[in-house]
Each structure stands twice: as C-alpha cells, then as structure tokens.
Motif scaffolding. Structure first.
Motif, PDB file in Angstrom:
ATOM      1  N   LEU A 129       3.670 -60.783 -46.055  1.00  0.00           N
ATOM      2  CA  LEU A 129       3.147 -59.577 -45.424  1.00  0.00           C
ATOM      3  C   LEU A 129       3.063 -58.520 -46.094  1.00  0.00           C
ATOM      4  N   SER A 130       3.985 -58.467 -47.211  1.00  0.00           N
ATOM      5  CA  SER A 130       4.294 -57.425 -48.000  1.00  0.00           C
ATOM      6  C   SER A 130       4.852 -57.648 -49.135  1.00  0.00           C
ATOM      7  N   LYS A 131       5.527 -56.980 -50.319  1.00  0.00           N
ATOM      8  CA  LYS A 131       6.209 -57.144 -51.329  1.00  0.00           C
ATOM      9  C   LYS A 131       7.555 -58.017 -50.882  1.00  0.00           C
ATOM     10  N   THR A 132       8.053 -57.627 -49.988  1.00  0.00           N
ATOM     11  CA  THR A 132       9.443 -58.370 -49.586  1.00  0.00           C
ATOM     12  C   THR A 132       9.464 -58.920 -48.315  1.00  0.00           C
ATOM     13  N   VAL A 133       8.423 -58.803 -47.304  1.00  0.00           N
ATOM     14  CA  VAL A 133       8.485 -59.205 -45.961  1.00  0.00           C
ATOM     15  C   VAL A 133       7.758 -60.526 -45.960  1.00  0.00           C
ATOM     16  N   ARG A 134       8.462 -61.555 -45.707  1.00  0.00           N
ATOM     17  CA  ARG A 134       7.551 -63.057 -45.342  1.00  0.00           C
ATOM     18  C   ARG A 134       8.153 -63.848 -44.206  1.00  0.00           C
ATOM     19  N   PHE A 135       8.565 -63.063 -43.322  1.00  0.00           N
ATOM     20  CA  PHE A 135       9.151 -63.509 -42.005  1.00  0.00           C
ATOM     21  C   PHE A 135       8.793 -62.484 -40.685  1.00  0.00           C
ATOM     22  N   ASN A 136       8.716 -63.188 -39.634  1.00  0.00           N
ATOM     23  CA  ASN A 136       8.329 -62.370 -38.598  1.00  0.00           C
ATOM     24  C   ASN A 136       9.201 -62.707 -37.232  1.00  0.00           C
ATOM     25  N   VAL A 137       9.782 -61.436 -36.554  1.00  0.00           N
ATOM     26  CA  VAL A 137      10.582 -61.807 -35.537  1.00  0.00           C
ATOM     27  C   VAL A 137       9.966 -62.421 -34.429  1.00  0.00           C
ATOM     28  N   VAL A 138      10.490 -63.400 -33.760  1.00  0.00           N
ATOM     29  CA  VAL A 138      10.025 -64.255 -32.669  1.00  0.00           C
ATOM     30  C   VAL A 138      11.002 -64.247 -31.500  1.00  0.00           C
ATOM     31  N   LYS A 139      12.041 -63.784 -31.554  1.00  0.00           N
ATOM     32  CA  LYS A 139      12.896 -63.666 -30.328  1.00  0.00           C
ATOM     33  C   LYS A 139      14.134 -62.738 -30.885  1.00  0.00           C
ATOM     34  N   VAL A 140      14.597 -61.839 -29.838  1.00  0.00           N
ATOM     35  CA  VAL A 140      15.610 -61.009 -29.779  1.00  0.00           C
ATOM     36  C   VAL A 140      16.711 -61.142 -28.709  1.00  0.00           C
ATOM     37  N   THR A 141      18.137 -61.150 -29.260  1.00  0.00           N
ATOM     38  CA  THR A 141      18.989 -61.298 -28.285  1.00  0.00           C
ATOM     39  C   THR A 141      20.021 -60.310 -28.652  1.00  0.00           C
ATOM     40  N   LYS A 142      20.365 -59.652 -27.371  1.00  0.00           N
ATOM     41  CA  LYS A 142      21.188 -58.480 -27.554  1.00  0.00           C
ATOM     42  C   LYS A 142      22.666 -59.033 -28.049  1.00  0.00           C
ATOM     43  N   ALA A 143      23.406 -57.940 -28.786  1.00  0.00           N
ATOM     44  CA  ALA A 143      24.636 -58.222 -29.508  1.00  0.00           C
ATOM     45  C   ALA A 143      25.703 -58.390 -28.224  1.00  0.00           C
TER      46      ALA A 143
END
Length: 153
Positions: A129-143
């Motif tokens: 997606l850019s120079k350093t970004v090759r991943f996408n967030v698909v799920k978020v879990t709170k700490a």
C-alpha cells in the motif's frame, strides 16, 4: 464526518452516483474479507471512502494473517504492530527474545481514536500500500492489562 476532505473527489469505484432513484444513489458496496472475519457495521452503513480498506476498497487480504500488539498510532490511518518471538541459539541450547515492527493500514471502519497502545490487533497481508505498509487491520481486541512485558509469557 465529511467524506470530501481530500482535493480529489472521493467516491467508490463502480457505483453510479447520479441515479434519479434515491435508493440507487445512496447504495454502498462492501465485501467479506474471508478467513472468518466479520465485516464491521461501519463498513456496511458508513459513508467513508478509503481505497485501501479491505472491506470497501480495492484491496484483498491474501497470504499471512498475523497477531501483534499496537506500539504506535501516530500516523494517519496507519499503526505500528510489534510481534515478539523467541529465537533458538543451538550453541547455548537457549532462546533469546526478538521482535519485529510491522506497519499496518487501519480502515476507518474501526474507530481509529479508540485504538490505543497495547491493544492486540490481527492483521492480514495484502499488496503493498506504500513504501512500508503491506498489511491491513482486520480485527481489534482491547488490551487486558497496561503492563509492558514480553507477550509470549
């Protein structure tokens, strides 16, 4: 939130916006990313435009699916994920702690202001997606806890 914040006109590709029928005009296209991840409600009924979003954009999740801890959320629509692992040293018959930082794109479908350092996120691999970004967030879990420690133990 106003969707027209960029200089170029923001719209979803393949959606005709000048229909005389109001239902056709306000249509929104979204997709399932697969791997058992649910499409967020905001992606289905929201009005944001993000071509790098895996739910409403032109990006497919393919390849690796990784889990890590959020280290930084200072960039716009991008965060840094830390992955801890153990590396075996045969000479000493012991392990050493190592880590990698991975940049990942955060879709506006997730509340970007609610994602904080220490949260556990699942990221899926996609095209660059850019120079350093090759991943996408698909799920978020709170700490669970706010302690800084090696996450494998």
């Amino acid at each position: 939130m106003d969707i027209q914040t960029e200089k170029a006109f923001q719209k979803q590709a393949g959606i005709f916006q000048n229909s005389k029928d109001a239902k056709q005009r306000n249509k929104r296209w979204f997709k399932e990313v697969g791997y058992g991840f649910k499409t967020p409600r905001e992606a289905k009924i929201g009005n944001y435009i993000d071509k790098k979003c895996p739910y409403v954009g032109e990006v497919n999740i393919q390849g690796r699916v990784l889990t890590g801890t959020v280290v930084s959320t200072k960039m716009k629509r991008t965060l840094v994920v830390r992955r801890d692992y153990l590396h075996y040293i045969p000479k000493y018959n012991r392990y050493e702690k190592r880590h990698k930082n991975i940049s990942a794109h955060v879709s506006p479908a997730f509340d970007n202001s609610a994602i904080a350092n220490g949260d556990v996120v699942t990221i899926g691999q996609c095209r660059p997606l850019s120079k350093t970004v090759r991943f996408n967030v698909v799920k978020v879990t709170k700490a669970l806890g706010a302690s800084k420690k090696f996450t494998k133990f």
